[in-house]
Design a protein around this motif. Structure first.
Motif, PDB file in Angstrom:
ATOM      1  N   PHE A 134      -3.567   7.605   6.861  1.00  0.00           N
ATOM      2  CA  PHE A 134      -3.375   6.413   6.027  1.00  0.00           C
ATOM      3  C   PHE A 134      -3.352   5.161   6.910  1.00  0.00           C
ATOM      4  O   PHE A 134      -3.999   4.152   6.615  1.00  0.00           O
ATOM      5  N   ALA A 135      -2.596   5.222   8.025  1.00  0.00           N
ATOM      6  CA  ALA A 135      -2.447   4.063   8.915  1.00  0.00           C
ATOM      7  C   ALA A 135      -3.786   3.648   9.513  1.00  0.00           C
ATOM      8  O   ALA A 135      -4.107   2.459   9.584  1.00  0.00           O
ATOM      9  N   VAL A 169       4.972   7.213   1.431  1.00  0.00           N
ATOM     10  CA  VAL A 169       4.466   6.443   2.563  1.00  0.00           C
ATOM     11  C   VAL A 169       4.125   5.052   2.049  1.00  0.00           C
ATOM     12  O   VAL A 169       3.432   4.913   1.032  1.00  0.00           O
ATOM     13  N   ARG A 200       0.871  -1.167   0.000  1.00  0.00           N
ATOM     14  CA  ARG A 200       0.000   0.000   0.000  1.00  0.00           C
ATOM     15  C   ARG A 200       0.914   1.225   0.000  1.00  0.00           C
ATOM     16  O   ARG A 200       1.935   1.224   0.687  1.00  0.00           O
ATOM     17  N   TRP A 201       0.543   2.272  -0.744  1.00  0.00           N
ATOM     18  CA  TRP A 201       1.438   3.419  -0.814  1.00  0.00           C
ATOM     19  C   TRP A 201       0.706   4.679  -1.265  1.00  0.00           C
ATOM     20  O   TRP A 201      -0.371   4.609  -1.841  1.00  0.00           O
ATOM     21  N   THR A 254       3.166   1.169   8.874  1.00  0.00           N
ATOM     22  CA  THR A 254       3.192   2.312   7.958  1.00  0.00           C
ATOM     23  C   THR A 254       4.510   3.046   8.127  1.00  0.00           C
ATOM     24  O   THR A 254       4.864   3.441   9.243  1.00  0.00           O
ATOM     25  N   HIS A 304       1.591   3.391  13.542  1.00  0.00           N
ATOM     26  CA  HIS A 304       0.776   2.192  13.735  1.00  0.00           C
ATOM     27  C   HIS A 304      -0.439   2.564  14.566  1.00  0.00           C
ATOM     28  O   HIS A 304      -0.381   3.469  15.389  1.00  0.00           O
ATOM     29  N   ASN A 350       4.553  -6.598   6.347  1.00  0.00           N
ATOM     30  CA  ASN A 350       4.943  -5.832   7.543  1.00  0.00           C
ATOM     31  C   ASN A 350       6.360  -6.204   7.973  1.00  0.00           C
ATOM     32  O   ASN A 350       7.183  -5.345   8.300  1.00  0.00           O
ATOM     33  N   ALA A 367       0.167  10.507   6.919  1.00  0.00           N
ATOM     34  CA  ALA A 367       0.577   9.116   7.136  1.00  0.00           C
ATOM     35  C   ALA A 367      -0.239   8.485   8.254  1.00  0.00           C
ATOM     36  O   ALA A 367      -0.591   7.297   8.196  1.00  0.00           O
ATOM     37  N   GLY A 413       2.868   0.964   3.271  1.00  0.00           N
ATOM     38  CA  GLY A 413       2.269   0.154   4.329  1.00  0.00           C
ATOM     39  C   GLY A 413       2.151  -1.284   3.900  1.00  0.00           C
ATOM     40  O   GLY A 413       1.975  -1.586   2.716  1.00  0.00           O
TER      41      GLY A 413
END
Length: 722
Positions: free
Chosen positions: A585-586, A523, A513-514, A557, A548, A532, A582, A525
């Motif tokens: 996003f997380a 960023v 994920r970005w 992330t 997180h 992870n 970010a 993820g």
């Protein structure tokens, strides 16, 4: 005359008769283009390769297609295509039926392990539903939840309510339907008898009845003539008495200036396809349409839709002709830039590998001690877990060799050590010299790749110069376009362009994920525990921030301070706006969204606070990590995701926090937690994007529902303000 884009019920009745000749053909493979076109590649033992296409979007059709006209297969098959392949590969095509007189076709396939039915709905929004032999829905392009009917995976497929079939209607039922009307004859045939406008008019013309006749004025003699015309039409369809026609409309672009000429020269005229029918229509002949005859209705359908698409693609658009040269030049320049970057990367990689090999010799005793310890333990059949625990105990005791061991991977037989600040993977059963030789060999292989890239870049430079010369020649031949060329630097209206140029790019982080923040920081993820784990072990560098959620199940992330190809630095001060994006996003790609909540708590730490080494008594599951030190909390961070289409510098789908995507996408759609499953929501977005761009084929190529889903949060979603 408006061009035909949907098959009629009469067309489908004729189509079924001809498709029956292919019974016994075997299915090889299935494909899905965008979210509305299914292709079945089949083999007919008498005719060879056979391509069957269903399209249920703006154009609604079902017919065979000549193999040379089949579009290139899409790249990554989505879940629907994979399901079709699993169920249909090697299956026999045994039958095709039209449901009543509706625009619904049912294709039946059989294999030793069961029956599969593909039900193609060529009305309304269009749909393709796949069921088992008992009509239980396996999957469908669209889920339908209406009061009248439901089409949902796991439920029984429900056909629409039955309507009158004019091809099988009895005289008594015909009279009843006509008498029940309060309008004119042609509208009664179109609606009460379900003929639709065109064939209602055709029946009137063949019966010699005035279309606009009021139904109250129609006597028994009128009914007789209409019913006889319908019976003849039905008989032709049942017996396959077809004389297919492709109708064209001639458009005059001018004349030769001689009005008295009758030599057949109509001056400059163009023709466009407007209809295709299983037999000649008196209505079209009266309109003066040009007719081409065909041996089969399937061949006529294939030719019609091929020419229709060709006409759309070749429609003149002077504003798009010149930029093609600019796009070609830009493409080669991008390729050269990428090749130069690859060459630099190869050089650096080869240097790093040689340095690692030299480090092994420089610390020969230390490395030999580590490898010997592992080899002795394995000879004694000690498990890898015990070996790893022994190194951890030694590290706590300050033993130098044990402190140098970073990770032990028993599944691969690899031990990762830190030598002179470098992490080096060693094959545990080999000695120091063998590991060093392996690194030298790998460095040599990388340098060979560099040589290949150098040769390739020269070829690309030649292509670039050729494109520039052709562009200069075009400018010299058409100086009037100079002003138009100056406008190239103005803002481009991508949504209105007839043909948007494709600029593809697959960055290294595309599988994660970005998104790029509004300050242009990357960023990334993880999508699962493996990713992870990879992000923390491979891509986390000094200066990065790790975010997180407090909620379980969130992605790791990473807000990157630098690109992995750049020198890392802990001196870079990341903007607060990027950290906040970010954080959003997380929380958006975590269980918070999936649970239908609109906010959650997020914490941020520096990269050096993250470790994969647990304290004594701690246990870290796969994808987990430990935090040392203070955390910065972002309480009640709101969820928020937008999915958009970027047109420059690359054409692609992007997704992430709305504040970041807004400045990078030509158009975007904001989402919030909702009731639509991820796949269904992706299809809704796809259709909306297609409506926004004039060039729908561009959306189909770069923004399929499968690709859109790649950027959507897990769980249900809905479009904001929808």
């Amino acid at each position: 005359m408006e061009q035909k884009r949907e098959l009629t019920s009469v067309d489908l009745a004729a189509l079924v008769e001809e498709l029956g000749a292919f019974e016994g053909a075997k299915v090889d493979k299935a494909y899905l283009y965008g979210d509305d076109m299914v292709r079945l590649k089949m083999r007919d033992f008498d005719r060879g390769r056979m391509e069957l296409v269903f399209e249920v979007g703006e154009t609604k059709r079902a017919h065979t297609v000549a193999p040379e006209r089949i579009p290139d297969a899409p790249g990554r098959p989505p879940q629907f295509a994979m399901m079709l392949r699993n169920r249909l590969s090697g299956a026999d095509f045994v039958d095709v039926e039209q449901y009543e007189f509706d625009r619904i076709l049912e294709f039946i396939f059989e294999r030793d392990d069961g029956t599969t039915r593909i039900i193609v709905e060529l009305f309304g929004q269009g749909n393709v539903a796949v069921t088992d032999g008992e009509y239980e829905v396996i999957d469908s392009l669209e889920t339908v939840r209406l009061k009248s009917r439901t089409v949902v995976p796991g439920s029984r497929y429900e056909f629409p309510d039955t309507r009158t079939n004019p091809l099988t209607v009895s005289r008594e039922a015909f009279d009843h339907e006509m008498n029940d009307s309060d309008t004119d004859v042609v509208r009664t045939l179109a609606t009460q008898l379900n003929f639709g406008g065109l064939y209602a008019e055709e029946v009137c013309t063949r019966a010699g009845i005035e279309k606009a006749m009021d139904i109250e004025e129609a006597d028994e003699g009128v009914y007789d003539r209409l019913y006889e015309a319908i019976e003849r039409l039905a008989l032709d369809i049942r017996n396959g008495n077809f004389e297919p026609r492709l109708y064209l409309e001639r458009e005059e672009d001018g004349n030769n200036g001689d009005d008295d000429s009758d030599d057949g020269d109509d001056g400059d005229a163009s023709e466009q396809v407007v209809d295709v029918t299983p037999f000649p229509l008196e209505e079209h002949e009266a309109e003066g349409l040009v007719a081409d005859g065909y041996d089969s209705f399937l061949a006529a359908l294939d030719d019609y839709f091929f020419r229709l698409e060709l006409e759309e693609e070749s429609a003149p658009d002077p504003t798009e002709q010149k930029p093609d040269f600019d796009e070609e030049v830009a493409k080669y320049e991008r390729i050269i830039e990428q090749q130069q970057g690859a060459i630099s990367g190869f050089e650096q990689e080869a240097d790093d590998l040689r340095e690692q090999a030299e480090s092994l010799y420089a610390e020969y005793g230390l490395v030999d001690d580590i490898l010997s310890t592992i080899q002795d333990a394995r000879e004694q059949d000690r498990p890898w877990e015990d070996i790893e625990a022994r190194f951890e105990e030694g590290a706590e005791q300050g033993i130098e060799a044990a402190e140098a061991v970073i990770d032990v991977d028993g599944s691969e037989g690899i031990v990762t050590v830190e030598v002179d600040g470098e992490y080096i993977d060693l094959v545990a059963h080999d000695g120091v010299e063998q590991n060093a030789d392996r690194l030298y060999t790998e460095a040599k292989r990388v340098e060979e790749k560099k040589e290949g890239a150098l040769a390739a870049i020269e070829d690309t430079r030649e292509d670039l110069e050729d494109a520039k010369q052709r562009r200069e020649q075009w400018d010299a031949d058409d100086g009037d376009d100079e002003d138009e060329g100056d406008d190239e630097h103005a803002d481009t209206d991508w949504l209105s362009m007839q043909s948007v140029p494709i600029r593809e790019n697959e960055p290294w982080y595309d599988r994660f994920r970005w998104f790029h923040t509004s300050d242009d920081y990357l960023v990334i993820g993880g999508r699962n525990a493996d990713q992870n784990e990879e992000l923390v072990k491979k891509y986390l560098e000094p200066g990065d921030q790790v975010l997180h959620t407090q909620a379980h199940g969130g992605p790791v992330t990473v807000l990157k301070a630098t690109d992995p190809s750049e020198a890392s630095s802990s001196d870079i001060e990341l903007p607060d706006s990027s950290i906040e994006e970010a954080a959003q996003f997380a929380v958006s790609y975590a269980s918070v969204w999936k649970d239908g909540r609109y906010a959650g708590d997020v914490y941020a730490v520096d990269s050096d606070q993250v470790t994969k080494t647990p304290e004594s008594g701690e246990y870290l599951e796969k994808g987990g990590f430990a935090i040392r030190g203070d955390r910065t909390y972002y309480d009640d961070t709101p969820v928020g995701v937008a999915v958009g289409i970027q047109c420059e510098p690359y054409t692609r789908v992007i997704g992430g926090p709305p504040s970041a995507i807004e400045g990078q996408a030509e158009t975007m759609i904001e989402l919030e937690p909702g009731r639509y499953a991820q796949a269904d929501a992706a299809k809704r977005l796809y259709r909306q994007f297609r409506e926004e761009f004039t060039d729908e084929s561009f959306v189909r190529k770069i923004a399929s529902p499968d690709r859109i889903q790649h950027f959507m949060p897990p769980g249900g979603s809905r479009v904001i303000d929808e």
